[in-house]
Design an enzyme around this catalytic site. Structure first.
Site, PDB file in Angstrom:
ATOM      1  N   PHE A 171       8.480 -10.323  23.203  1.00  0.00           N
ATOM      2  CA  PHE A 171       9.836 -10.730  23.718  1.00  0.00           C
ATOM      3  C   PHE A 171       9.480 -11.082  25.449  1.00  0.00           C
ATOM      4  O   PHE A 171       9.021 -10.204  26.142  1.00  0.00           O
ATOM      5  CB  PHE A 171      10.489  -9.554  23.548  1.00  0.00           C
ATOM      6  CG  PHE A 171      11.986  -9.864  24.477  1.00  0.00           C
ATOM      7  CD1 PHE A 171      12.975 -10.592  23.576  1.00  0.00           C
ATOM      8  CD2 PHE A 171      12.444  -9.588  25.486  1.00  0.00           C
ATOM      9  CE1 PHE A 171      14.128 -10.856  24.304  1.00  0.00           C
ATOM     10  CE2 PHE A 171      13.393  -9.995  26.008  1.00  0.00           C
ATOM     11  CZ  PHE A 171      14.484 -10.634  25.346  1.00  0.00           C
ATOM     12  N   ASP A 256       2.907  -9.975  31.083  1.00  0.00           N
ATOM     13  CA  ASP A 256       4.362  -9.787  31.335  1.00  0.00           C
ATOM     14  C   ASP A 256       4.556  -8.229  31.487  1.00  0.00           C
ATOM     15  O   ASP A 256       4.437  -7.665  30.794  1.00  0.00           O
ATOM     16  CB  ASP A 256       4.965 -10.360  30.066  1.00  0.00           C
ATOM     17  CG  ASP A 256       6.405 -10.198  30.143  1.00  0.00           C
ATOM     18  OD1 ASP A 256       7.007  -9.207  30.988  1.00  0.00           O
ATOM     19  OD2 ASP A 256       7.580 -10.670  29.636  1.00  0.00           O
ATOM     20  N   LYS A 287      12.972  -6.215  35.764  1.00  0.00           N
ATOM     21  CA  LYS A 287      13.575  -4.769  35.446  1.00  0.00           C
ATOM     22  C   LYS A 287      13.471  -3.761  36.605  1.00  0.00           C
ATOM     23  O   LYS A 287      14.269  -3.822  37.264  1.00  0.00           O
ATOM     24  CB  LYS A 287      12.939  -4.233  34.358  1.00  0.00           C
ATOM     25  CG  LYS A 287      13.552  -5.337  32.910  1.00  0.00           C
ATOM     26  CD  LYS A 287      13.239  -4.636  31.650  1.00  0.00           C
ATOM     27  CE  LYS A 287      14.144  -5.333  30.732  1.00  0.00           C
ATOM     28  NZ  LYS A 287      13.356  -5.947  29.557  1.00  0.00           N
TER      29      LYS A 287
HETATM   30  C1  LIG Z   1      13.348  -7.463  29.328  1.00  0.00           C
HETATM   31  C2  LIG Z   1      12.177  -8.404  29.372  1.00  0.00           C
HETATM   32  C3  LIG Z   1      12.233  -9.742  29.510  1.00  0.00           C
HETATM   33  C4  LIG Z   1      13.470 -10.428  30.117  1.00  0.00           C
HETATM   34  O1  LIG Z   1      14.045 -10.109  31.225  1.00  0.00           O
HETATM   35  P1  LIG Z   1      15.438 -10.426  31.486  1.00  0.00           P
HETATM   36  O2  LIG Z   1      15.555  -9.796  33.030  1.00  0.00           O
HETATM   37  O3  LIG Z   1      16.472  -9.645  30.631  1.00  0.00           O
HETATM   38  O4  LIG Z   1      15.730 -11.931  31.639  1.00  0.00           O
HETATM   39  C5  LIG Z   1      11.103 -10.383  29.490  1.00  0.00           C
HETATM   40  N1  LIG Z   1       9.696  -9.902  29.195  1.00  0.00           N
HETATM   41  C6  LIG Z   1       9.887  -8.568  28.847  1.00  0.00           C
HETATM   42  C7  LIG Z   1       8.685  -7.815  28.491  1.00  0.00           C
HETATM   43  C8  LIG Z   1      11.034  -7.788  28.925  1.00  0.00           C
HETATM   44  O5  LIG Z   1      11.001  -6.290  28.481  1.00  0.00           O
END
Ligand SMILES: *Cc1c(COP(=O)(O)O)cnc(C)c1O
Length: 437
Positions: A171, A256, A287
């Site tokens: 994700f 990420d 986040k």
């Molecule tokens: C939540 C998340 C995203 C997306 O972040 P948003 O601020 O919701 O756009 C991308 N990568 C990972 C691993 C995430 O957990």
């Protein structure tokens, strides 16, 4: 299955009159409590999330209150966002001071807060490298951070390296580029065609990685722990192999850390903990970075740090001084209160206690990113989550067999223990109902 709420109930009376008024909805005629607000919600807000279960009106530390006055221990923290909990004085003060001084400038200008944050992020992300080799791009969210990383990958790849590799169950966000890197078909298919060239390989499979990587690959993007997939760790050694193979192939390694970064694992970055020798080309954050204020960041090193030139990327809000001041306050507080140590200690004790609960099959994750895998035969995790909410605990179910905990770093031992007891009760009730049915 229905699991009745605990007889004593865990709601408490709201302490201050303003919050009580807000909770009763008396600040806004016609919307008393959760039910009234939820009706208005469905009338006015697009149905992208389903209807939320609760309307939250106030938060303090690791606790929040809903519009009916019920108190919850917040073990999700806005999905790994409120790392210092709610209404933390350091964030409130930093944001208020900055907003009182200078709230926004365009990217025709910079601010001390922006420069300080960029310098700080470089040293947190790449502690072993000379600072001048790395650079930061500031965005407003995780998806935007990954969008920028994708553009860096395209700049690196040009026409000779059109392929980008991502992992199955990954994700990376919801904008078109980040969505192209996200594996779940239900998220992607309604929006095709997406940016091309992305291929998904099985997570943790080094042979698959070896055969997919070649001179036509621009980048590989990896979450060190797959959060949305249910807090799934990669096998030991995988990140090291990924680094070695991408380097050999001339591809960028993008990590990420949107969910796993900023101390959530017990280290500043999860990859520092899981693969200490690995230096990626690009790291993305969001986040927890702003502790609740929207901000994202891309930190790149070496060649990757110079691939986006003037005019090639931008954002109006990215690098906003208020968001930067919040992030600096988060970092300073984590440092001064040794919250990395706290996350590590509480996380490992708690994981052991949770693993001992009857009905828990497996506990995954690091620090305070915990996936509680439910034993076979239990009701879907969504039902367990609902029963826990009845008892005053906010968690979520990223998969039908997993409950995710991503609480504030300031969570008390007592709150953690109370959750373990509630989980144990909910799971044993679910098991005895099943046996009796
Ligand atoms: C939540 C998340 C995203 C997306 O972040 P948003 O601020 O919701 O756009 C991308 N990568 C990972 C691993 C995430 O957990």
């Amino acid at each position: 299955m229905t699991i009745p709420s605990s007889p004593s109930g865990s709601s408490s009376v709201l302490p201050d009159p303003d919050a009580q008024a807000a909770a009763r909805g008396t600040d806004d005629a016609g919307s008393a409590g959760n039910a009234g607000w939820l009706e208005r919600y469905t009338g006015a807000v697009m149905n992208t999330f389903g209807t939320p279960g609760r309307v939250l009106v106030r938060g303090q530390g690791a606790h929040v209150w809903d519009a009916d006055g019920k108190e919850y221990t917040d073990l999700l923290a806005g999905i790994a966002v409120n790392c210092l909990g709610h209404a933390h004085p350091a964030i409130v003060e930093a944001v208020s001071n900055q907003l009182n001084t200078l709230g926004h400038v365009s990217n025709f200008f910079t601010t001390p807060a922006q420069v300080r944050l960029a310098e700080t992020l470089v040293s947190l992300t790449f502690p072993g490298l000379p600072a001048h080799e790395s650079k930061v791009f500031l965005a407003n969210s995780g998806t935007e951070a990954n969008e920028a990383a994708f553009k860096i990958a395209r700049r690196h790849g040009g026409s000779s390296r059109p392929r980008v590799l991502a992992l199955q169950d990954a994700f990376h966000g919801r904008t078109m580029g980040a969505l192209a890197l996200t594996h779940k078909a239900a998220y992607r298919e309604p929006f095709e065609p997406l940016p091309g060239g992305v291929e998904f390989i099985p997570a943790g499979d080094t042979d698959a990685l070896r055969s997919a990587l070649g001179p036509d690959v621009a980048a590989l993007i990896i979450e060190p722990i797959q959060g949305e997939a249910g807090v799934r760790e990669l096998p030991a050694g995988y990140l090291e192999t990924a680094r070695e193979l991408t380097r050999q192939a001339g591809a960028l390694l993008i990590i990420d850390e949107v969910q796993t970064g900023m101390g959530r694992s017990g280290a500043w970055m999860a990859h520092h903990l899981l693969a200490p020798g690995v230096v990626p080309d690009v790291v993305t954050l969001a986040k927890g970075l702003g502790g609740g204020i929207p901000i994202g960041a891309v930190i790149a090193t070496g060649e990757a740090a110079a691939l986006l030139g003037p005019g090639q990327h931008g954002t109006t809000f990215g690098g906003n001084p208020v968001a930067c001041a919040a992030a600096l306050a988060v970092i300073e507080t984590i440092r001064s209160q040794d919250l990395l140590g706290r996350v590590d200690r509480l996380g490992s004790t708690w994981a052991r206690e949770l693993a001992a609960v009857d009905g828990v099959d497996q506990v995954r994750g690091r620090g305070l990113l915990i996936g509680v895998g439910l034993a076979e035969g239990l009701p879907p995790a969504g039902e367990i989550v609902a029963a826990l909410a009845q008892r005053g605990f906010i968690v979520n179910a990223p998969r039908p067999d997993t409950i995710r905990l991503a609480p504030p770093f300031i969570l008390s031992d007592d709150d953690a223990r109370a959750f373990t007891a509630a989980l144990s009760e909910v799971l044993s009730r679910a098991q005895s109902e099943k046996a009796g049915s």
